[in-house]
Scaffold this active site. Sequence first.
Site, PDB file in Angstrom:
ATOM      1  N   GLY A   1      -8.231  -6.521  -9.955  1.00 40.63           N
ATOM      2  CA  GLY A   1      -8.715  -5.447  -9.096  1.00 40.63           C
ATOM      3  C   GLY A   1      -9.726  -4.573  -9.797  1.00 40.63           C
ATOM      4  O   GLY A   1     -10.908  -4.906  -9.923  1.00 40.63           O
ATOM      5  N   ARG A   2      -9.249  -3.444 -10.329  1.00 42.05           N
ATOM      6  CA  ARG A   2     -10.151  -2.414 -10.850  1.00 42.05           C
ATOM      7  C   ARG A   2     -11.076  -2.888 -11.957  1.00 42.05           C
ATOM      8  O   ARG A   2     -12.197  -2.385 -12.078  1.00 42.05           O
ATOM      9  CB  ARG A   2      -9.315  -1.216 -11.319  1.00 42.05           C
TER      10      ARG A   2
ATOM     11  N   CYS B   1       0.831  -1.206   0.000  1.00 36.84           N
ATOM     12  CA  CYS B   1       0.000   0.000   0.000  1.00 36.84           C
ATOM     13  C   CYS B   1       0.870   1.263   0.000  1.00 36.84           C
ATOM     14  O   CYS B   1       1.714   1.440   0.881  1.00 36.84           O
ATOM     15  CB  CYS B   1      -0.915  -0.011   1.225  1.00 36.84           C
TER      16      CYS B   1
HETATM   17  C1  LIG Z   1      -9.254   1.859  -4.580  1.00 29.75           C
HETATM   18  C2  LIG Z   1      -8.171   0.861  -4.358  1.00 29.75           C
HETATM   19  C3  LIG Z   1      -8.031   0.270  -3.120  1.00 29.75           C
HETATM   20  C4  LIG Z   1      -6.993  -0.661  -2.895  1.00 29.75           C
HETATM   21  N1  LIG Z   1      -6.893  -1.252  -1.674  1.00 29.75           N
HETATM   22  C5  LIG Z   1      -5.920  -2.182  -1.452  1.00 29.75           C
HETATM   23  C6  LIG Z   1      -5.816  -2.856  -0.195  1.00 29.75           C
HETATM   24  O1  LIG Z   1      -6.590  -2.638   0.734  1.00 29.75           O
HETATM   25  N2  LIG Z   1      -4.825  -3.764  -0.064  1.00 29.75           N
HETATM   26  C7  LIG Z   1      -3.940  -4.058  -1.070  1.00 29.75           C
HETATM   27  O2  LIG Z   1      -3.057  -4.902  -0.890  1.00 29.75           O
HETATM   28  N3  LIG Z   1      -4.039  -3.454  -2.269  1.00 29.75           N
HETATM   29  C8  LIG Z   1      -5.002  -2.541  -2.486  1.00 29.75           C
HETATM   30  N4  LIG Z   1      -5.136  -1.960  -3.714  1.00 29.75           N
HETATM   31  C9  LIG Z   1      -4.270  -2.442  -4.823  1.00 29.75           C
HETATM   32  C10 LIG Z   1      -4.996  -3.575  -5.570  1.00 29.75           C
HETATM   33  O3  LIG Z   1      -5.202  -4.684  -4.732  1.00 29.75           O
HETATM   34  C11 LIG Z   1      -4.206  -4.013  -6.810  1.00 29.75           C
HETATM   35  O4  LIG Z   1      -2.953  -4.461  -6.384  1.00 29.75           O
HETATM   36  C12 LIG Z   1      -4.040  -2.890  -7.818  1.00 29.75           C
HETATM   37  O5  LIG Z   1      -5.258  -2.199  -8.026  1.00 29.75           O
HETATM   38  C13 LIG Z   1      -3.542  -3.432  -9.174  1.00 29.75           C
HETATM   39  O6  LIG Z   1      -4.446  -4.365  -9.699  1.00 29.75           O
HETATM   40  P1  LIG Z   1      -5.480  -3.974 -10.901  1.00 29.75           P
HETATM   41  O7  LIG Z   1      -4.654  -3.354 -11.995  1.00 29.75           O
HETATM   42  O8  LIG Z   1      -6.099  -5.259 -11.299  1.00 29.75           O
HETATM   43  O9  LIG Z   1      -6.441  -2.989 -10.325  1.00 29.75           O
HETATM   44  C14 LIG Z   1      -6.115  -1.002  -3.944  1.00 29.75           C
HETATM   45  C15 LIG Z   1      -6.264  -0.402  -5.196  1.00 29.75           C
HETATM   46  C16 LIG Z   1      -7.274   0.525  -5.418  1.00 29.75           C
HETATM   47  C17 LIG Z   1      -7.420   1.126  -6.775  1.00 29.75           C
END
Ligand SMILES: Cc1cc2nc3c(=O)[nH]c(=O)nc-3n(C[C@H](O)[C@H](O)[C@H](O)COP(=O)(O)O)c2cc1C
Length: 358
Positions: A225-226, A101
Site C-alpha cells: 500500500g503506502r 476499513c
Molecule cells: C489512504 C488510505 C486509503 C485506504 N483505502 C482502503 C480501501 O479503500 N480499501 C481497503 O480495503 N483498504 C484501504 N486502505 C488500507 C490499505 O489497503 C492497506 O491495507 C494498509 O494501508 C496496510 O498496507 P501498507 O502497510 O502496505 O500500507 C487504505 C489505507 C490508506 C492509508
Amino acid sequence: MKIGNLHLSNNLIMAPLAGITDLAFRSIVRRYGCGLCYTEMVSADGLVRGHRATFSYLRSDPGDRPLIAQIFGSDPDVLAAAARAIEEGGLADAVDINMGCPVKPVIRRGAGAALMRDAEKVRLIVQATRKATTLPLTVKIRAGWSPKEKNALEIARIAEQEGADAIAVHPRTASQGFSGRSDWSVIAEVKAALTIPVIGNGDVERPDDVSAMIDSTGCDAVMIGRSALGNPWIFRNALRLRAGEGTELADLEEKVRLIGEHLERSVGLYGEETGVKCFRKHLFWYTRGLRGSATFRKEAGTILGKSNVLAKVSAYFEELAGGSAEEKKALDFSGNLNISFNQSEAFPRPGPGGTEER
Ligand SMILES: Cc1cc2nc3c(=O)[nH]c(=O)nc-3n(C[C@H](O)[C@H](O)[C@H](O)COP(=O)(O)O)c2cc1C
C-alpha cells in the site's frame, strides 16, 4: 498465481487505497510490474442505486487488467446485487468485499471492519455474493476489531467455507487504525488454516520485505500500500530481487518523466482542474526526501494548470540535476518511505464526492 480462474503474472499486488488508486495511478504501478490492482473501495449501495459518482470510481480501460473491484456495505442482498452489476457491466475481473476499513463513515453503516464483529453477517454476505456472481470473489480483512476481539482466523474460515477465492489480511486491528505495526503472525495463522490463496499485507516498506513476508508467513501473494506512493519502483525492485538481480534506483530523469505521465493521466481522467488537484498529493510523494522539496511543495501546492505544474517540476528537477553525483545518489530512494496516515487523514477524497457518495 491464480485467484479463482483469474491468472496473475506475478504475486505482487497494489492495495486498494481510497482516493489514491484510481485508473491513473494503477497504470503507473502496472508499468513497474504490479501483478494485480484493486479499484478504490466503492459503496455497494451507490452501485445498486445507479449513482454516477459511484460508478466513476470504477473507471478503467482495457490495459487496466487484472482488476478487482472493491465494494463496501453491510446488507448481503445489496452487496450481492453490486457484485452482479460489476459482472454484468464488465467493470472488473473479480470482486472484493471490504471488511477492514476502520473509518467512521463506513463503520457507522455497519460496513468495513465493523463486519468482523458479526461473523454470522459475514457468512450471509459471502454466501449471497458468491451466488450472485461467477467472478472470483475475495475478502479483505483486518486482524479483528480490537486486541480483545482478534478473530481474523474465524472470519477467514467462514469466507473460505462460503466460497471466497482468496483472502487479503492486513493484520492490524480496526481500533489500531494505522498505528503500531502489522502482526504478520496473523497472516501465517490464516495461511496455515486455509486452502485458498492468502494475500499478506501490512508494512511492506522495502523491496526485500516482500520475500521476508512470504518466508515468515507462507502467504501466496504480497499486497503493498503506502510504500508504493511516489515509489512505484518498489514493484520493479521486488521482482528484480526475486530474480536474483540487484535493485535499480530510479534516476531523476525517470522520475520527472513519470511525474509528467502520471499528471497527464490524471488530467485525462478528471479534466484539467480536478486532475491537477488530484495529482498534487502524488507530486508531494514523488518529491518526498529530495533536496529542497519542502519549498518546492509549498510553491507547487497552489499552482493551477497542467503546463504550469510541468514547468515547475522541470525547473525543480533541473536544479536537482545540477547537484553533485554524490548528492544525486543521496536523493534517490527505494522503499522505506515511512508514509504514515492517521485515521482522520486516511481516505482523502480525490475528485467529486465523499465517502457517502462512494
Ligand atoms: C489512504 C488510505 C486509503 C485506504 N483505502 C482502503 C480501501 O479503500 N480499501 C481497503 O480495503 N483498504 C484501504 N486502505 C488500507 C490499505 O489497503 C492497506 O491495507 C494498509 O494501508 C496496510 O498496507 P501498507 O502497510 O502496505 O500500507 C487504505 C489505507 C490508506 C492509508
